[in-house]
Design a protein around this motif. Structure first.
Motif, PDB file in Angstrom:
ATOM      1  N   ALA A 237     129.945   0.773  25.142  1.00  0.00           N
ATOM      2  CA  ALA A 237     128.939   1.828  25.311  1.00  0.00           C
ATOM      3  C   ALA A 237     128.936   2.384  26.730  1.00  0.00           C
ATOM      4  CB  ALA A 237     127.558   1.283  24.947  1.00  0.00           C
ATOM      5  N   VAL A 238     129.037   1.492  27.722  1.00  0.00           N
ATOM      6  CA  VAL A 238     128.996   1.953  29.112  1.00  0.00           C
ATOM      7  C   VAL A 238     130.202   2.833  29.424  1.00  0.00           C
ATOM      8  CG1 VAL A 238     129.102   1.228  31.522  1.00  0.00           C
ATOM      9  CG2 VAL A 238     127.637  -0.003  29.921  1.00  0.00           C
ATOM     10  N   LEU A 239     131.393   2.380  29.041  1.00  0.00           N
ATOM     11  CA  LEU A 239     132.582   3.176  29.375  1.00  0.00           C
ATOM     12  C   LEU A 239     132.738   4.403  28.476  1.00  0.00           C
ATOM     13  CD1 LEU A 239     135.419   0.818  30.585  1.00  0.00           C
ATOM     14  CD2 LEU A 239     133.681   2.077  31.853  1.00  0.00           C
ATOM     15  N   ASP A 240     132.220   4.355  27.278  1.00  0.00           N
ATOM     16  CA  ASP A 240     132.221   5.559  26.438  1.00  0.00           C
ATOM     17  C   ASP A 240     131.421   6.659  27.126  1.00  0.00           C
ATOM     18  OD1 ASP A 240     132.673   6.960  23.799  1.00  0.00           O
ATOM     19  OD2 ASP A 240     130.475   6.947  23.866  1.00  0.00           O
ATOM     20  N   ARG A 241     130.287   6.276  27.693  1.00  0.00           N
ATOM     21  CA  ARG A 241     129.459   7.247  28.418  1.00  0.00           C
ATOM     22  C   ARG A 241     130.199   7.784  29.644  1.00  0.00           C
ATOM     23  NH1 ARG A 241     124.264   4.726  31.139  1.00  0.00           N
ATOM     24  NH2 ARG A 241     125.952   3.843  32.403  1.00  0.00           N
ATOM     25  N   GLU A 242     130.842   6.897  30.397  1.00  0.00           N
ATOM     26  CA  GLU A 242     131.548   7.324  31.609  1.00  0.00           C
ATOM     27  C   GLU A 242     132.745   8.205  31.277  1.00  0.00           C
ATOM     28  OE1 GLU A 242     130.537   6.663  34.801  1.00  0.00           O
ATOM     29  OE2 GLU A 242     128.755   5.860  33.789  1.00  0.00           O
ATOM     30  N   PHE A 243     133.555   7.772  30.318  1.00  0.00           N
ATOM     31  CA  PHE A 243     134.756   8.545  29.964  1.00  0.00           C
ATOM     32  C   PHE A 243     134.389   9.906  29.376  1.00  0.00           C
ATOM     33  CE2 PHE A 243     137.111   4.279  29.207  1.00  0.00           C
ATOM     34  CZ  PHE A 243     137.372   4.165  30.562  1.00  0.00           C
ATOM     35  N   ALA A 244     133.319   9.936  28.579  1.00  0.00           N
ATOM     36  CA  ALA A 244     132.895  11.202  27.974  1.00  0.00           C
ATOM     37  C   ALA A 244     132.488  12.224  29.036  1.00  0.00           C
ATOM     38  CB  ALA A 244     131.735  10.957  27.011  1.00  0.00           C
ATOM     39  N   ARG A 266     138.324  -0.896  24.013  1.00  0.00           N
ATOM     40  CA  ARG A 266     138.074  -0.082  22.818  1.00  0.00           C
ATOM     41  C   ARG A 266     137.602   1.321  23.203  1.00  0.00           C
ATOM     42  NH1 ARG A 266     137.038  -0.482  17.326  1.00  0.00           N
ATOM     43  NH2 ARG A 266     135.381   0.864  16.538  1.00  0.00           N
ATOM     44  N   ALA A 267     136.744   1.394  24.223  1.00  0.00           N
ATOM     45  CA  ALA A 267     136.284   2.707  24.685  1.00  0.00           C
ATOM     46  C   ALA A 267     137.459   3.534  25.203  1.00  0.00           C
ATOM     47  CB  ALA A 267     135.226   2.534  25.771  1.00  0.00           C
ATOM     48  N   ALA A 268     138.350   2.881  25.957  1.00  0.00           N
ATOM     49  CA  ALA A 268     139.519   3.592  26.476  1.00  0.00           C
ATOM     50  C   ALA A 268     140.379   4.135  25.334  1.00  0.00           C
ATOM     51  CB  ALA A 268     140.335   2.655  27.360  1.00  0.00           C
ATOM     52  N   ALA A 269     140.607   3.323  24.319  1.00  0.00           N
ATOM     53  CA  ALA A 269     141.430   3.746  23.183  1.00  0.00           C
ATOM     54  C   ALA A 269     140.795   4.925  22.450  1.00  0.00           C
ATOM     55  CB  ALA A 269     141.637   2.578  22.232  1.00  0.00           C
ATOM     56  N   SER A 270     139.471   4.901  22.301  1.00  0.00           N
ATOM     57  CA  SER A 270     138.796   5.983  21.572  1.00  0.00           C
ATOM     58  C   SER A 270     138.863   7.308  22.323  1.00  0.00           C
ATOM     59  CB  SER A 270     137.337   5.594  21.294  1.00  0.00           C
ATOM     60  OG  SER A 270     136.588   5.558  22.492  1.00  0.00           O
ATOM     61  N   GLU A 274     145.090   4.969  28.231  1.00  0.00           N
ATOM     62  CA  GLU A 274     145.939   3.789  28.129  1.00  0.00           C
ATOM     63  C   GLU A 274     145.895   3.009  29.439  1.00  0.00           C
ATOM     64  OE1 GLU A 274     149.647   4.455  25.414  1.00  0.00           O
ATOM     65  OE2 GLU A 274     149.566   6.102  26.856  1.00  0.00           O
ATOM     66  N   PRO A 275     145.032   2.015  29.544  1.00  0.00           N
ATOM     67  CA  PRO A 275     144.959   1.237  30.783  1.00  0.00           C
ATOM     68  C   PRO A 275     146.204   0.385  30.976  1.00  0.00           C
ATOM     69  CG  PRO A 275     143.556   0.275  29.103  1.00  0.00           C
ATOM     70  CD  PRO A 275     144.063   1.568  28.537  1.00  0.00           C
ATOM     71  N   GLY A 276     146.616   0.250  32.218  1.00  0.00           N
ATOM     72  CA  GLY A 276     147.752  -0.606  32.523  1.00  0.00           C
ATOM     73  C   GLY A 276     148.641  -0.008  33.581  1.00  0.00           C
ATOM     74  N   SER A 277     149.253  -0.843  34.381  1.00  0.00           N
ATOM     75  CA  SER A 277     150.051  -0.377  35.505  1.00  0.00           C
ATOM     76  C   SER A 277     151.305   0.359  35.069  1.00  0.00           C
ATOM     77  CB  SER A 277     150.443  -1.574  36.381  1.00  0.00           C
ATOM     78  OG  SER A 277     151.160  -2.535  35.620  1.00  0.00           O
ATOM     79  N   LYS A 278     151.778   0.104  33.852  1.00  0.00           N
ATOM     80  CA  LYS A 278     153.022   0.719  33.396  1.00  0.00           C
ATOM     81  C   LYS A 278     152.783   1.968  32.553  1.00  0.00           C
ATOM     82  CE  LYS A 278     155.581  -3.646  33.487  1.00  0.00           C
ATOM     83  NZ  LYS A 278     156.399  -4.620  32.724  1.00  0.00           N
ATOM     84  N   ARG A 284     142.990   0.982  35.080  1.00  0.00           N
ATOM     85  CA  ARG A 284     143.262  -0.445  34.924  1.00  0.00           C
ATOM     86  C   ARG A 284     141.966  -1.136  34.507  1.00  0.00           C
ATOM     87  NH1 ARG A 284     146.784   1.046  39.047  1.00  0.00           N
ATOM     88  NH2 ARG A 284     148.857   0.078  38.966  1.00  0.00           N
ATOM     89  N   ILE A 285     142.053  -2.068  33.586  1.00  0.00           N
ATOM     90  CA  ILE A 285     140.883  -2.831  33.127  1.00  0.00           C
ATOM     91  C   ILE A 285     141.214  -4.314  33.211  1.00  0.00           C
ATOM     92  CG2 ILE A 285     139.394  -3.366  31.156  1.00  0.00           C
ATOM     93  CD1 ILE A 285     139.660  -0.464  30.267  1.00  0.00           C
ATOM     94  N   MET A 286     140.313  -5.070  33.813  1.00  0.00           N
ATOM     95  CA  MET A 286     140.521  -6.511  34.007  1.00  0.00           C
ATOM     96  C   MET A 286     139.246  -7.253  33.639  1.00  0.00           C
ATOM     97  SD  MET A 286     141.870  -8.449  37.457  1.00  0.00           S
ATOM     98  CE  MET A 286     142.164 -10.224  37.473  1.00  0.00           C
ATOM     99  N   GLY A 287     139.401  -8.464  33.106  1.00  0.00           N
ATOM    100  CA  GLY A 287     138.256  -9.274  32.721  1.00  0.00           C
ATOM    101  C   GLY A 287     138.144 -10.558  33.522  1.00  0.00           C
ATOM    102  N   HIS A 288     137.385 -11.492  32.977  1.00  0.00           N
ATOM    103  CA  HIS A 288     137.181 -12.800  33.605  1.00  0.00           C
ATOM    104  C   HIS A 288     136.894 -13.816  32.507  1.00  0.00           C
ATOM    105  CE1 HIS A 288     135.460 -16.086  35.904  1.00  0.00           C
ATOM    106  NE2 HIS A 288     135.703 -15.467  37.053  1.00  0.00           N
ATOM    107  N   ASP A 289     137.571 -14.933  32.509  1.00  0.00           N
ATOM    108  CA  ASP A 289     137.346 -16.104  31.634  1.00  0.00           C
ATOM    109  C   ASP A 289     138.621 -16.567  30.938  1.00  0.00           C
ATOM    110  OD1 ASP A 289     134.676 -16.144  32.267  1.00  0.00           O
ATOM    111  OD2 ASP A 289     134.007 -15.229  30.385  1.00  0.00           O
ATOM    112  N   ASP A 290     139.532 -15.664  30.608  1.00  0.00           N
ATOM    113  CA  ASP A 290     140.696 -15.922  29.756  1.00  0.00           C
ATOM    114  C   ASP A 290     140.257 -16.327  28.355  1.00  0.00           C
ATOM    115  OD1 ASP A 290     143.397 -15.807  29.268  1.00  0.00           O
ATOM    116  OD2 ASP A 290     143.755 -17.913  29.754  1.00  0.00           O
ATOM    117  N   TYR A 291     139.473 -15.465  27.749  1.00  0.00           N
ATOM    118  CA  TYR A 291     139.045 -15.585  26.356  1.00  0.00           C
ATOM    119  C   TYR A 291     140.291 -15.723  25.476  1.00  0.00           C
ATOM    120  CZ  TYR A 291     135.826 -14.287  22.503  1.00  0.00           C
ATOM    121  OH  TYR A 291     135.041 -14.270  21.385  1.00  0.00           O
TER     122      TYR A 291
END
Length: 347
Positions: A237-244, A266-270, A274-278, A284-291
């Motif tokens: 929801a947060v990034l959908d608002r920002e990207f829109a 998911r927001a980026a895809a919608s 395409e996040p990623g260095s390549k 770029r999108i990064m998380g924390h925990d290694d889910y």
């Protein structure tokens, strides 16, 4: 296959069938070494001839120890806690304890009831991952006044003197912030509504590292966007608002945890990003925990792994030590484990 052995339902029936006294049989199930070798052999041979399962609680009624450790976790639908619980259960089994798990389901009343359940069961000790700043601290105070008690994963600020095992968020979040600054633009921090201790610690760690590196911190997502919209729904929801609105489409975004990051992906895809260095653009999108699902997202999620195995093992070790000690430890025990970056496709 159905057994042709005679079924025995009570210890009284079993004592008659084997030919030993009821007290001898009870001592055997508490500890076989408490009865003579002759009686041990007779009971063991008798158990081969019948179908009998000892009552777990009845065999512990007269013990000083129940052999049980209570564990409270906040979410059942979170695979991070599944991994953590597995580490705890393995360590507890190695130490000779049975784990009884309760889930608070994000509800402080259920969390309080779980604590009361453990006290009524006379568990030998408790490991608790508290909900956050809406936990009832009086319940935790009562629990630790009754039995050995160790907090794990997250630590309330108003319980500073309790044993705690978890992650060094200053190190792990700082590591992630430095990484994103090195490979792209200084990151924006996608936070959560301030109900989670770990989320707040990571937010503060991000600010400190950005200040240290000479960058201006930028934090989004501290307010609730949707009712009950935490984690994946919140990130989306947060990034959908920002990207829109055309914002952050070429930014580095450090998410407070992987579940929020999965929503961000998911927001980026919608929005066709395409996040990623390549990939084209600088997102770029990064998380924390290694889910556990991080390697299987599209793109796979770059993150910081918590040392789940050592957190679980150390928490159990500390608790078992307190259970076996004749008096409460005088010094508080705090063990924080460093995180490790897992570089994948998203950043």
């Amino acid at each position: 296959m159905q057994s042709d052995k005679k079924r025995i339902d009570t210890m009284e029936e079993l004592a008659v069938a084997i030919g030993v006294s009821r007290p001898t049989l009870s001592r055997y199930f508490q500890d076989p070494e408490r009865v003579s070798r002759t009686s041990r052999d007779r009971i063991a041979q008798g158990l081969e001839r019948v179908e009998y399962v000892p009552n777990f609680f009845a065999t512990r009624l007269n013990r000083k120890s129940t052999g049980m450790i209570g564990v409270i976790i906040p979410y059942l639908n979170d695979l991070f806690f599944t991994k953590l619980l597995e580490a705890i259960e393995r360590a507890a089994m190695e130490a000779g304890f049975t784990v009884i798990t309760q889930c608070s389901h994000s509800d402080p009343l259920i969390e309080a009831r779980a604590a009361e359940t453990f006290m009524s069961m006379s568990v030998d000790g408790a490991l608790v991952a508290p909900l956050g700043n809406h936990s009832d601290m009086k319940v935790h105070d009562r629990l630790r006044s009754r039995l050995p008690f160790v907090l794990f994963d997250s630590r309330p600020k108003n319980m500073p003197d309790v044993d705690f095992v978890g992650t060094n968020h200053d190190q792990s979040t700082g590591l992630a912030t430095e990484y994103l600054c090195r490979v792209g633009k200084p990151p924006v921090f996608l936070a959560m509504p301030r109900v989670n201790f770990n989320a707040m610690e990571r937010e503060h760690a991000y600010i400190a590292k950005m200040d240290e590196l000479g960058h201006e911190p930028q934090i989004i997502g501290t307010e609730m966007i949707q009712d009950n919209g935490l984690f994946e729904a919140h990130g989306e929801a947060v990034l959908d608002r920002e990207f829109a609105a055309g914002r952050l489409i070429d930014s580095s975004i450090l998410c407070v945890n992987d579940r929020v990051a999965i929503g961000a992906l998911r927001a980026a895809a919608s929005h066709g990003l395409e996040p990623g260095s390549k990939r084209v653009g600088g997102l770029r999108i990064m998380g924390h925990d290694d889910y556990p699902l991080c390697p299987y997202t599209v793109p796979s999620l770059t993150t910081v792994a918590q040392n789940v195995d050592e957190i679980g093992r150390t928490a159990v070790s500390r608790l078992v030590g307190a259970i076996h000690a004749k008096k409460s430890p005088e010094e508080q025990f705090v063990k924080l484990f460093d995180g490790e970056i897992k570089v994948r496709g998203s950043a």
